[in-house]
Every structure is written in structure tokens, then in C-alpha cells.
Design an enzyme around this catalytic site. Structure first.
Site, mmCIF file in Angstrom:
data_model
loop_
_atom_site.group_PDB
_atom_site.id
_atom_site.type_symbol
_atom_site.label_atom_id
_atom_site.label_comp_id
_atom_site.label_asym_id
_atom_site.label_seq_id
_atom_site.Cartn_x
_atom_site.Cartn_y
_atom_site.Cartn_z
ATOM 1 N N ARG A 84 -22.342 31.692 -79.663
ATOM 2 C CA ARG A 84 -21.341 30.784 -79.088
ATOM 3 C C ARG A 84 -21.869 29.920 -77.945
ATOM 4 N NH1 ARG A 84 -19.022 35.790 -79.568
ATOM 5 N NH2 ARG A 84 -17.440 36.007 -81.178
ATOM 6 N N HIS A 108 -22.728 47.243 -81.939
ATOM 7 C CA HIS A 108 -22.643 46.463 -83.182
ATOM 8 C C HIS A 108 -23.756 46.792 -84.164
ATOM 9 C CE1 HIS A 108 -20.042 43.327 -80.869
ATOM 10 N NE2 HIS A 108 -19.341 44.356 -81.278
HETATM 11 P P1 NAD Z 1 -22.286 34.938 -77.417
HETATM 12 O O1 NAD Z 1 -23.117 34.139 -78.385
HETATM 13 O O2 NAD Z 1 -20.817 34.951 -77.575
HETATM 14 O O3 NAD Z 1 -22.598 34.460 -75.921
HETATM 15 C C1 NAD Z 1 -23.875 34.414 -75.371
HETATM 16 C C2 NAD Z 1 -23.745 33.863 -73.952
HETATM 17 O O4 NAD Z 1 -25.038 33.902 -73.344
HETATM 18 C C3 NAD Z 1 -23.267 32.403 -73.897
HETATM 19 O O5 NAD Z 1 -22.205 32.287 -72.963
HETATM 20 C C4 NAD Z 1 -24.499 31.629 -73.416
HETATM 21 O O6 NAD Z 1 -24.182 30.518 -72.593
HETATM 22 C C5 NAD Z 1 -25.241 32.684 -72.619
HETATM 23 N N1 NAD Z 1 -26.696 32.492 -72.596
HETATM 24 C C6 NAD Z 1 -27.515 32.282 -73.654
HETATM 25 N N2 NAD Z 1 -28.807 32.252 -73.258
HETATM 26 C C7 NAD Z 1 -28.790 32.440 -71.903
HETATM 27 C C8 NAD Z 1 -29.819 32.504 -70.912
HETATM 28 N N3 NAD Z 1 -31.122 32.408 -71.237
HETATM 29 N N4 NAD Z 1 -29.444 32.687 -69.608
HETATM 30 C C9 NAD Z 1 -28.125 32.793 -69.280
HETATM 31 N N5 NAD Z 1 -27.116 32.759 -70.177
HETATM 32 C C10 NAD Z 1 -27.451 32.580 -71.476
HETATM 33 O O7 NAD Z 1 -22.867 36.380 -77.399
HETATM 34 P P2 NAD Z 1 -22.125 37.737 -77.428
HETATM 35 O O8 NAD Z 1 -20.973 37.752 -76.471
HETATM 36 O O9 NAD Z 1 -23.165 38.753 -77.325
HETATM 37 O O10 NAD Z 1 -21.459 37.812 -78.892
HETATM 38 C C11 NAD Z 1 -22.127 37.492 -80.072
HETATM 39 C C12 NAD Z 1 -22.065 38.621 -81.094
HETATM 40 O O11 NAD Z 1 -22.990 38.325 -82.097
HETATM 41 C C13 NAD Z 1 -22.514 39.936 -80.526
HETATM 42 O O12 NAD Z 1 -21.464 40.804 -80.659
HETATM 43 C C14 NAD Z 1 -23.723 40.379 -81.339
HETATM 44 O O13 NAD Z 1 -23.372 41.482 -82.155
HETATM 45 C C15 NAD Z 1 -24.045 39.268 -82.259
HETATM 46 N N6 NAD Z 1 -25.341 38.587 -82.002
HETATM 47 C C16 NAD Z 1 -26.440 39.332 -81.692
HETATM 48 C C17 NAD Z 1 -27.663 38.700 -81.483
HETATM 49 C C18 NAD Z 1 -28.873 39.530 -81.131
HETATM 50 O O14 NAD Z 1 -28.932 40.706 -81.513
HETATM 51 N N7 NAD Z 1 -29.838 39.000 -80.386
HETATM 52 C C19 NAD Z 1 -27.776 37.310 -81.583
HETATM 53 C C20 NAD Z 1 -26.612 36.582 -81.918
HETATM 54 C C21 NAD Z 1 -25.399 37.238 -82.120
#
Ligand code: NAD
Length: 252
Positions: free
Chosen positions: A36, A123
Site C-alpha cells: 500500500r 501471516h
Molecule cells: P503496507 O504495504 O500496508 O504498508 C507498508 C508501509 O511501509 C507504508 O505505509 C509505506 O509508506 C511504509 N514504508 C515502505 N518502505 C518504507 C521505508 N523504507 N521506510 C519507512 N516507511 C516505509 O504493509 P503492511 O501493513 O505490512 O501490510 C501488507 C500485508 O501484505 C502484510 O500483512 C503482509 O502479510 C503482506 N506483505 C508482505 C511483504 C513481505 O513479506 N515483505 C511484502 C508485501 C506485503
């Protein structure tokens, strides 16, 4: 709210039971896009959300085939932990990490050196495959080898059921014991650090008010606003892989 990293560093120095709650934002600097954020997978391609929804997955073979194709080169299989993940491991080495609750499915916390027993994966993990019918689980790479060999929607070898990654998709129930463990760890915290999550996904987002009500300090580190910024004791908007090592100390 204007908060200083120095203040947070001092709180961490004094804390004894830090609970870290991480979301996709901690792994973006390892090359795994969030969902997101401004450059998130769903922000750029809303159809990608379908691939994460169990209702489409179980009813539409084309969605499953597209999911298997995208799993083949999921960035989690080649990503390396970044300084943010290493900072969490440093917290554990300092004897402060009570638990690490993560929404991520990439296992980068464990790869960075956090003890697997302290990581609560609400998750699931993309490194395992599972059968929706009989519950079989096995290494994801073994199932991906079948996809590479030409099975575009591999079925469970035990029962013929539908296979997927061992992650919780939208529309799929969470594992109650895992959520209970996460919320009770949050209630035990004296400092809760929520990092890189929009805190929109329940019930895990509820860990923030649970910790606050139990008397913990709450620190939110995220580039974008979250619904809990108002109850946080500090909000830091910097880049996680720069700011987290700064407030944790002892990295490297
Ligand atoms: P999200 O995508 O809803 O939000 C991520 C947040 O991190 C955003 O507000 C963004 O602005 C912020 N962000 C990104 N990079 C940043 C940085 N370098 N410094 C500071 N802020 C930063 O993530 P969520 O709330 O974890 O939800 C997404 C769902 O999708 C999770 O429940 C997860 O299961 C899954 N997901 C997991 C992965 C992974 O395992 N790496 C990746 C994508 C999605």
C-alpha cells in the site's frame, strides 16, 4: 507529532521487554515491494490484489496459475536482510527483544539472526507450500521445481488438493494460537515499536492499542500516517533502514 530519534533511543536503552511489530515497509530496502505504499504492488496494479484473495484463488484456476508464475520469481527468495532487519537482531543481542511480531512472509528477520522462537509470523511464510485440503506442508522450492518442470497449477501429491504458499491470504482465517501469542506478547511489552506498517490489517494492528492500554510506550516508525499515530508516544517518519539502526544502537 514531532518526535526525536534521540528520545526513542533513550527509551529503548531503558526498556527491558521491547516488542517489535513489523510490516512490509521494513523489507522494501531489501527489494521486496510493499502493498500500500506509494510504489506498492497494489497501488501500481490493483488487479494484483486478486492474487492475494483466497476466494479468487480457490475458484479460478487462472488466478492460481498466475499466482504460481509470480511465486517463481518472488523477491523473497533472493532478498537479503537490510540494516532494519539487522537492527532487530541487535535488539535481541542486547537482551531487550521480548518478541518480534511480523506481518511479513519473507523470513528476513530470521535470516538477519533473530531467533526463530521469538518471531511470530502472523501471516505465515512464502518459503513453505501447503495444501488447502489436507494441510500438507513442504518446502516451497520443491513445489516451485514442479512449476518450472511444466505443472502450471500443481496439485497436492498426498490428496490432490489445491496447493498454495503457506501464507494467510485475504478471506482466509488467521491461526488463532498465533494471534493470541502476538497479542499477549504485546500486552507484556514495556515498549512497542511498530515499524513499516500502515497498521490497517486486523487483528494484528490491535497489538498497538493492546500494548498502550497495558502501559507500554508506543513508537511508530513509518513513512506514511497510521491510524494509531495519535496514541503513539513518538512517531518517526524517516527511512527505516537508516532510522531503526540509529535508535537501536549496537548494530554491526
Ligand atoms: P503496507 O504495504 O500496508 O504498508 C507498508 C508501509 O511501509 C507504508 O505505509 C509505506 O509508506 C511504509 N514504508 C515502505 N518502505 C518504507 C521505508 N523504507 N521506510 C519507512 N516507511 C516505509 O504493509 P503492511 O501493513 O505490512 O501490510 C501488507 C500485508 O501484505 C502484510 O500483512 C503482509 O502479510 C503482506 N506483505 C508482505 C511483504 C513481505 O513479506 N515483505 C511484502 C508485501 C506485503
Amino acid at each position: 507529532m514531532k518526535s526525536s530519534p534521540e528520545q526513542v533511543r533513550e527509551w529503548i536503552d531503558r526498556a527491558r521487554r521491547v516488542v517489535v511489530l513489523t510490516g512490509a515497509g521494513i523489507s522494501t530496502d531489501s527489494g521486496i515491494p510493499d502493498f500500500r505504499g506509494p510504489r506498492g504492488a497494489w497501488t501500481r496494479n490493483p488487479l494484483a490484489e486478486k492474487l492475494s484473495d483466497i476466494r479468487y484463488y480457490v475458484t479460478d484456476p487462472e488466478v492460481r496459475k498466475a499466482s504460481w508464475r509470480s511465486r517463481l520469481d518472488h523477491p523473497a527468495f533472493t532478498a537479503q536482510p537490510n540494516a532494519g532487519h539487522l537492527a532487530c537482531a541487535a535488539l535481541e543481542r542486547r537482551g531487550k527483544l521480548h518478541a518480534l511480531i511480523t506481518q511479513n512472509i519473507d523470513e528476513l528477520h530470521q535470516r538477519a539472526g533473530v531467533s526463530p522462537g521469538r518471531v511470530i509470523e502472523v501471516h505465515g511464510t512464502v518459503h513453505k507450500a501447503m495444501c488447502l485440503a489436507c494441510g500438507w506442508r513442504g518446502p516451497m522450492q520443491e513445489t516451485l521445481a514442479r512449476v518450472r518442470a511444466g505443472e502450471d497449477d500443481p496439485a497436492c501429491r498426498e490428496c490432490g488438493g489445491i496447493l498454495k504458499s503457506d501464507t494467510i491470504s485475504f478471506g482466509q482465517p488467521l491461526v488463532p494460537e498465533v494471534i493470541d501469542r502476538a497479542l499477549s506478547a504485546a500486552a507484556d511489552a514495556d515498549l512497542l515499536l511498530a515499524v513499516g506498517s500502515t497498521l490497517q490489517v486486523y487483528p494484528v494492528a490491535g497489538a498497538v492499542p493492546v500494548a498502550k492500554q497495558a502501559g507500554a510506550r508506543v513508537v511508530i516508525m513509518n513513512a506514511q500516517e497510521t491510524q494509531f499515530d495519535g496514541i503513539a508516544d513518538a512517531v518517526l517518519r524517516g527511512n527505516i533502514s537508516v532510522e531503526l539502526p540509529l535508535v537501536v544502537r549496537g548494530v554491526g
